[in-house]
Each structure stands twice: as structure tokens, then as C-alpha cells.
Design an enzyme around this catalytic site. Structure first.
Site: not given
Ligand code: NAD
Length: 315
Positions: A61, A79, A149
Site C-alpha cells: 500500500v 503495519s 512504530y
Molecule cells: P500483523 O503483522 O499480523 O498484520 C499486519 C499486516 O499488514 C500483515 O499481514 C502485513 O503483511 C501487512 N502489511 C505490512 N506492511 C504492508 C504494506 N506496506 N502493504 C500492505 N500490507 C502490509 O499485525 P496485527 O497484530 O494484526 O496488527 C494489525 C494492525 O493493528 C497494525 O496496524 C497494528 O499497528 C495495529 N495494532 C495491533 C495490536 C495487537 O495487539 N495486535 C495492538 C495495537 C495496534
């Protein structure tokens, strides 16, 4: 509550994104998932591939986003999210938080869609106010290792507000607190998957510091329900989504050892730089405005997660 016809989920092949896709499809929303598989993978949405309402597009993206036809919801979840991932991928993390967010906002603006940013409790940094409510500005070290981050998300929040005020884009920001559940990667370095893997392997369970630092962990189904409740509302946010029950990291480790029936010893390792000492969301806002609060207890969520790890692989 609004109903959405077509949602675009960036990062939809990740841990949270894949659960969002599941829940949206179950509610009758068509879903286009954009992911470059940097930290997630197609296996997380494999079970959706035969669903005609689901489309997976492998794309970065930060390059560009183009979607044909109407879209009424954009959920920006792409992310790296775990410390191991964003410390290994600092530039990618900052690019997706900045340029990726710009592109996702541009899509929402063009389509007249509701936009929701997945921000994080890390926006509060190592907090000096406890618990953290949305009006707390945070305590972040921009030049520390975690700055890539935390600051990417803080920039993404500011950009989201700029689109709201400048272009009248219908935006929302959720600050998600630690979430766990099925499809977490065992090697993503976060405490719960790490402790689970160590306990199941009979290896020492490595608690950082003396384990008195606290975390508040929310089961994925609850987090996803909270995120979608904010998406379906008119709230601009930021809105905290998380579980206000606080546990020490040592207590987390002990309950994982006991739930797995493991004989693993608990050992202590150095705490990472800028590791927050306390973390607990104040969820008064979402409780009052949308009636949302977590439903799944830690013991229940832990056994659901454990069951997903120990289930026999499909034939
Ligand atoms: P994750 O790593 O499992 O998922 C992130 C996804 O984004 C991955 O599938 C990755 O391949 C994709 N991605 C990364 N860069 C990309 C790019 N440039 N283009 C397209 N796809 C891309 O992480 P998650 O735990 O599912 O987190 C998802 C979101 O939620 C993130 O933005 C994270 O900051 C936020 N978040 C998660 C948590 C948590 O506890 N899991 C807490 C706070 C915030």
C-alpha cells in the site's frame, strides 16, 4: 448502526486484519483485502478464498492503491505490529504509517468512504498517566528504537485528522491495546505467543525484567467487535479499544504455564529498551458511547487460543 456494502482492509492477511475480514463477511459486507505479506500471510485468509464476497490482492500500500467501483469502508491495518517485526523493519514501518496511510486516506476520500485507522496504545509510549484515556498525549521517545512504530502511528493519527478537517473525510481513529488469540505468529516476539510456544515446547518461559510490569490483554473477538462498533458509529476518535483488566507479565507467564500443563521453569531476561512499565486502557468513552466492553475473560481467551494451537492440522 450503519451497514457497509464493500470494505477494503489493508493488512487484511495479518492477525487482526484476517479476523476483521471474517467478521465483515459474516455481516454481509464484501471485502477486498490488500496485503504484501510482509508480516502476515495468505494462510490467514485461506479459508475465505472460496467465498465470492472476498478478494485478496497482494500489493504494497506504500506503492499505490487502486480499487474499482464503490467502497464505503476503509480499514487501515497494514503495519508491522510486534516489536520484533518493527525493529527488524524500521523503514517499512515508517513508510506504511506515513505513505501507506496517505494512500488509504486518499482511497477513502475518492470513494466517499468511512476511514478507520488502526492506531495503538503505543501512541501513549511509556505512560506517566495511568490508566490511559484518550486525552492523554503520551510519553514517547522519538529517537529510541521503538520510535519508528510509535511515531509512525502518531503521524498517521495527525494525517487522519488533517484529512478530516481539510477534506471532510469521514474518519475514525482507534487506539488498540494488546490483543491475543488464534493466528498470532508464534515467533512474533510478543509475550503471549512467546510464552505459549515456550511452555508447549517445555522450554524456559522467559519473562522480561522482574515481571512486575503490567499489561492489559484483550481477546481478538472482543477487539474486532470494538473496532467494528467504532467503524459503524460516527465517532471520530481517538477511541481506546482494549481490556481494562491489568495483569503483571509474571502472572501472564504463570497462567500460561499452568494452562498448558507445562513443566517449563520461568526465567528472567533483560527488559527491552523503552519497554512500558504499565499499560491499561480507560475505556469509559467507548463504553458510554457504544456500550462496548470486553466479554471474554483471560482464562476463556487463553483456552480458546491454546485450542487453536493444539488442534490437529486439517487433513
Ligand atoms: P500483523 O503483522 O499480523 O498484520 C499486519 C499486516 O499488514 C500483515 O499481514 C502485513 O503483511 C501487512 N502489511 C505490512 N506492511 C504492508 C504494506 N506496506 N502493504 C500492505 N500490507 C502490509 O499485525 P496485527 O497484530 O494484526 O496488527 C494489525 C494492525 O493493528 C497494525 O496496524 C497494528 O499497528 C495495529 N495494532 C495491533 C495490536 C495487537 O495487539 N495486535 C495492538 C495495537 C495496534
Amino acid at each position: 448502526m450503519r451497514h457497509f456494502s464493500h470494505a477494503v482492509v489493508t493488512g487484511g492477511a495479518g492477525f487482526l486484519g484476517s479476523h476483521l475480514c471474517d467478521r465483515l463477511l459474516a455481516a454481509g459486507t464484501r471485502v477486498t483485502c490488500l496485503d504484501n505479506f510482509l508480516t502476515g500471510g495468505p494462510e490467514n485468509v485461506e479459508h475465505l478464498q472460496s467465498n465470492e464476497a472476498f478478494r485478496l490482492i497482494k500489493t504494497d500500500v506504500t506503492d499505490f492503491i487502486h480499487i474499482r467501483g464503490p467502497v464505503d469502508l476503509v480499514l487501515h491495518f497494514a503495519s508491522p505490529a510486534s516489536p520484533v517485526d518493527y525493529l527488524r523493519l524500521p523503514i517499512e514501518t515508517m513508510k506504511v504509517g506515513s505513505i501507506g496511510t496517505l494512500h488509504a486516506l486518499g482511497l477513502a476520500k475518492d470513494k466517499g468512504a468511512r476511514f478507520l485507522l488502526a492506531s495503538t496504545s503505543e501512541a501513549y509510549g511509556d505512560p506517566q498517566v495511568h490508566p490511559q484515556s484518550e486525552d492523554y498525549w503520551g510519553h514517547v521517545n522519538p529517537v529510541g528504537p521503538r520510535g519508528v512504530y510509535d511515531e509512525a502511528k502518531r503521524f498517521a493519527e495527525a494525517l487522519t485528522m488533517a484529512y478530516r478537517t481539510t477534506h471532510a473525510t469521514d474518519t475514525a481513529i482507534v487506539r488498540i491495546f494488546n490483543t491475543y488469540g488464534p493466528r498470532m505468529r508464534a515467533d512474533d516476539g510478543r509475550a503471549i505467543p512467546t510464552f505459549l510456544r515456550q511452555a508447549l515446547d517445555g522450554a524456559p518461559v522467559t519473562v522480561a525484567g522482574d515481571g512486575t510490569q503490567t499489561r492489559s490483554v484483550c481477546y481478538v473477538d472482543d477487539t474486532v467487535a470494538g473496532v467494528l462498533a467504532v467503524a459503524a458509529s460516527d465517532l471520530p476518535g481517538p477511541v481506546n479499544v482494549g481490556c481494562p483488566e491489568e495483569m503483571t507479565v509474571l502472572a501472564l507467564a504463570q497462567s500460561i504455564v499452568s494452562a498448558t500443563g507445562s513443566r517449563s521453569p520461568i526465567t528472567f531476561v533483560d527488559r527491552p529498551v523503552d519497554d512500558p512499565m504499565v499499560r491499561r486502557p480507560d475505556i469509559s468513552l467507548i463504553r458510554r458511547e457504544l456500550g462496548w466492553q470486553p466479554q471474554v475473560s483471560w482464562n476463556e481467551g487463553l483456552s480458546l487460543t491454546l485450542a487453536s494451537l493444539t488442534a490437529p492440522a486439517p487433513a
